[in-house]
Every structure is written in C-alpha cells, then in structure tokens.
Design an enzyme around this catalytic site. Structure first.
Site, short mmCIF file in Angstrom:
data_model
loop_
_atom_site.label_atom_id
_atom_site.label_comp_id
_atom_site.label_asym_id
_atom_site.label_seq_id
_atom_site.Cartn_x
_atom_site.Cartn_y
_atom_site.Cartn_z
N CYS A 120 0.83 -1.21 0.00
CA CYS A 120 0.00 0.00 0.00
C CYS A 120 0.86 1.26 0.00
O CYS A 120 1.68 1.48 0.91
CB CYS A 120 -0.92 -0.04 1.23
SG CYS A 120 -1.59 1.57 1.71
N CYS A 158 0.36 3.54 2.99
CA CYS A 158 0.98 2.94 4.19
C CYS A 158 2.47 3.25 4.23
O CYS A 158 3.03 3.58 5.29
CB CYS A 158 0.75 1.43 4.21
SG CYS A 158 -0.99 0.93 4.14
N CYS A 187 -11.10 -36.39 34.14
CA CYS A 187 -10.31 -36.75 32.94
C CYS A 187 -8.93 -36.10 32.97
O CYS A 187 -8.81 -34.87 33.03
CB CYS A 187 -11.09 -36.33 31.69
SG CYS A 187 -10.13 -36.21 30.19
N CYS A 224 -8.21 -33.83 30.02
CA CYS A 224 -8.96 -32.57 30.16
C CYS A 224 -8.20 -31.60 31.07
O CYS A 224 -8.12 -30.39 30.81
CB CYS A 224 -10.35 -32.82 30.73
SG CYS A 224 -11.36 -33.97 29.74
#
Length: 437
Positions: A54, A57, A191, A194
């Site tokens: 750009c 930019c 678990c 988990c």
C-alpha cells in the site's frame, strides 16, 4: 505473466518482512499477540492495519515511527500486517489501508483515527485519549482489557478466565443461536487429558477474545447437551459456525497446545469474513476507493439493461458475489459497470468490442491489467481468478499508463429497462387532402 510473478514475489518478501523492524518503537502485532498486548492491556494503543504494498501505508511509515518514539512511556503504537494476519482486523471491519484505530479506556469499542497522518496529529490524539482515560479512572470507572463480564468457569477456574461456562440451560442461547464463532470443549472433571488441556484452553480463549469464543461444558453434569452431540470420550472439542444448528457441529482436528488452537480457530475466523461488496462504478470516487489500495481490482462489464433485464443482471451479480466469496481472502476490490456506459474505461482495457459481458483485473499501482478470455460463466471466471491468485496470466499496460476518467452515471434502480416513450405527433392542423406540387 513474468511481471505478475515478479510483483507477487516482491509482495511476499515485503509481507514477510513487514514495514517495521524490532529496532523501531512501533510494536509488531499478530494473531498470536494482539489479544494479550492490546485488548488485555491497560495501556492506550493506536494500531495501524496495513498492507506492505500500500502506497499510503509506506508514506505513513516515517511519521508513524516518529509518533511511536514521542509517545514512548505514554501510549503504545502498534501495526498489523493484514496480508499476514487478516483475522486480527476482521472484528473491526478493516476494508482499506492504512486504517488506524485507537484502543483507549474501552478496548471493546476502539475509535477511528481520522486526523492528518502526521506525527503531530497522532500524538495529539493519543494525548487527548490519555487525558480522557485518566479522568475516567479518577471518576471510578474501570478501564483496561479485562473489563466486562461474560467469562465462565471451567472446573472451578478463577477470575480472568475467558472460557465461557456452558450448561444445558444456556447452550442453545449462547452457542446455537449466536452470530459468534464457537469452539466448545466437552470435558469430565476426572479426565486427565482434560486437566492437561485446561491451561492451554484458557490461554487460547484469551488470545482469541473478540474473534472466536471458547466454551467448556461438564458433560458429566449437563448430559442433555452432551448427548445431543453424541459425546463419548473426553475431551471432545466441537466447532460451531455462526448461526449453525446441532447437525452442523464439526469436530476439531487440531493440536492441543494454545498456539495450535489459536491457529485453527483463526483460520475458521477468516473463512467467516464477509465477502467484499460488488460495487457499481457510478463515479470516480467509488472506483478509486474500491481499487486504489487493493492488490487487484476486478471489473465486470455487464450487458445493457435493455439487452439483459433485471433477472438476467441479478443472475450475473449473484455469480460475481459467489466468486468474491471464494476469493475473499485475497482482499480484492470488485466493480461492475453497464456495457458502453464507461467508454474511456473500456478503451483503456480494450474490451467491449467483442460484446458483453466482459471482465478484467487491474493492478492499480502498476497500471497493468489482464482480460478474461474464457467464458463469462461460473467456471470460466473461477479459472481466470484462480490463475490470477497464483500469479499466472498475460498482462497488458493501460493505454497512457494512467487510469481513465470514470463518467458519472445514475445508480441502477434494480428495475427492468424500458424504451424511451415516443412523442405523439399532432396531425390535426395538417390538411391531408391538399397535395402540394
């Protein structure tokens, strides 16, 4: 073809390097750190969403660096390369470059910076935001990235947890009836896998805040939701797209580290980005705003409304919309015009002479274009755009190496076309019996 390859290779190099280095006071922001550095921070930020190709930019870089150095210790200045981290800008509807947003006291509601693109204007705006934030703190209002509610607990998690606790009572409302993207972990408190996942899940939830919501449901307690999705093992992770129902749930197939979860979810967020709008090129401003800062701009020249009435035209527009959806990650601009309404544009692209519809793709900055040579149909357009995305295809230079003038036209009203009404001729004053020799 060689020119396109060279252009894309140059783009890839710039994208990899970005426009700011570690030596600069501008902080490089990414999908991995935006949440922690900006949204979860008490600091005031201004963030530039940019693309390395750009021009505007590039022009901003020296002023932006100067502002970052001046604001050191007062406010943070960051930048996001949208060609690499599109999902960061997605929640903020970033459409053009550069886009600058100020993340002040309320990180959930950043404000647009619309001042002059100078170091002086940027610093003044950030100082004003700092003053406003201090006043809010003196008034007892909470600020910073962790404000607000909505965080739930997972297995007795503490404060600062961005994982949403889901239950049988709230699952449909929060997940299935939501416009958000969700990843949901179905777990059991006993678990071991988990428990190992829990810190990674929490970290990912914080990183993805504002883009993808992460939830957790204890399947040993909330069995109605667990049975709905046939949960048989733990942990099981399901993905829910916006507006999906129970049958649309997808299995998560990524890794179990927070970085894996963030990358997988960010890719899904990109898939759910809205497709770019197909704009009618009714004047110069519309066309330049849609195309000037884009890598490519797709132009469709549709038949005149008398040759292709509203149903026919809408079918073409629907086909273009479908293709813009498929190629939305490329961040291209899309314009359509009625055939013969923009003669200078057609002459520049050397189209129109062989009929309508027609399609071209323009690199605005380089004044190079490619023309669809195949059929103007779903398959032909897709092949044309796919080749462009891979850097293939033959290109030509615009006549005069400059973008042509766009004629101002009336926007299509969505209706069928009608032939102009012919005026009735009054013959009452003419003596038809008298013949003049």
């Amino acid at each position: 073809m060689a020119l396109i390859k060279l252009f894309l290779a140059t783009l890839a190099i710039h994208s990899a390097c970005g426009m700011y280095s570690k030596k600069d006071d501008v902080v490089e922001l990414t999908e991995a750190n935006f949440q922690s550095k900006v949204l979860n921070s008490d600091d005031i930020w201004i963030v530039e969403f940019y693309a390395p190709w750009c021009g505007h930019c590039k022009n901003l870089v020296p002023e932006y660096k100067k502002a970052a150095s001046a604001l050191k210790g007062i406010a943070k200045v960051g930048a996001v390369d949208m060609t690499q981290h599109q999902s960061v800008g997605q929640p903020y509807n970033v459409q053009g470059f550069p886009t600058l947003k100020i993340f002040g006291a309320d990180k959930k509601k950043p404000t647009d910076f619309n001042g002059q693109r100078t170091a002086q204007a940027i610093t003044e705006s950030l100082l004003a935001e700092a003053k406003k934030t201090v006043a809010a703190r003196l008034g007892g209002k909470s600020t910073g990235g962790n404000s607000g509610s909505g965080s739930g607990k997972r297995g007795g998690g503490g404060s600062g947890n961005d994982v949403v606790e889901l239950t049988d009572a709230n699952f449909d409302e929060l997940v299935l009836n939501s416009k958000d993207i969700w990843l949901v972990e179905f777990f059991a408190p006993w678990c071991g896998h988990c428990k190992s996942l829990e810190p990674q899940w929490k970290a990912a939830a914080s990183e993805l805040k504002g883009k993808v919501r992460l939830g957790a449901l204890d399947a040993t307690v909330h069995t109605v939701a667990a049975n709905k999705f046939a949960i048989r093992g733990f942990p099981t992770i399901k993905y829910f797209a916006p507006g999906s129902d129970a049958s649309d749930a997808q299995d998560y197939d990524g890794g179990r580290q927070s970085s894996d979860i963030v990358a997988w979810a960010s890719a899904k967020a990109q898939e759910n980005m809205p497709a770019p709008e197909i704009l009618e090129g009714v004047n110069q401003q519309v066309v330049e705003d849609a195309c000037k800062e884009k890598q490519l701009c797709i132009f469709a020249f549709l038949p005149h409304i008398l040759d292709c009435q509203s149903e026919c035209r809408n079918n073409y527009l629907a086909m273009l919309k479908e293709q813009s959806e498929k190629f939305k990650k490329n961040l291209w601009g899309w314009i359509w015009v009625e055939g013969a309404s923009q003669p200078a544009l057609e002459e520049a692209f050397e189209v129109g002479g062989f009929g309508y519809p027609a399609m071209t793709a323009l690199n605005f900055r380089k004044s190079k274009y490619a023309v669809l040579k195949g059929s103007f149909g779903k398959d032909g357009i897709h092949e044309f755009l796919r080749d462009l995305s891979y850097g293939k295809g033959r290109t030509s230079s615009l006549r005069g190496n400059a973008f042509p003038k766009i004629e101002k036209t009336e926007k299509w009203d969505g209706k069928d076309g009608a032939l102009p009404a012919e005026d009735d001729i009054d013959l009452s004053d003419i003596d038809l019996d008298k013949t003049e020799l």
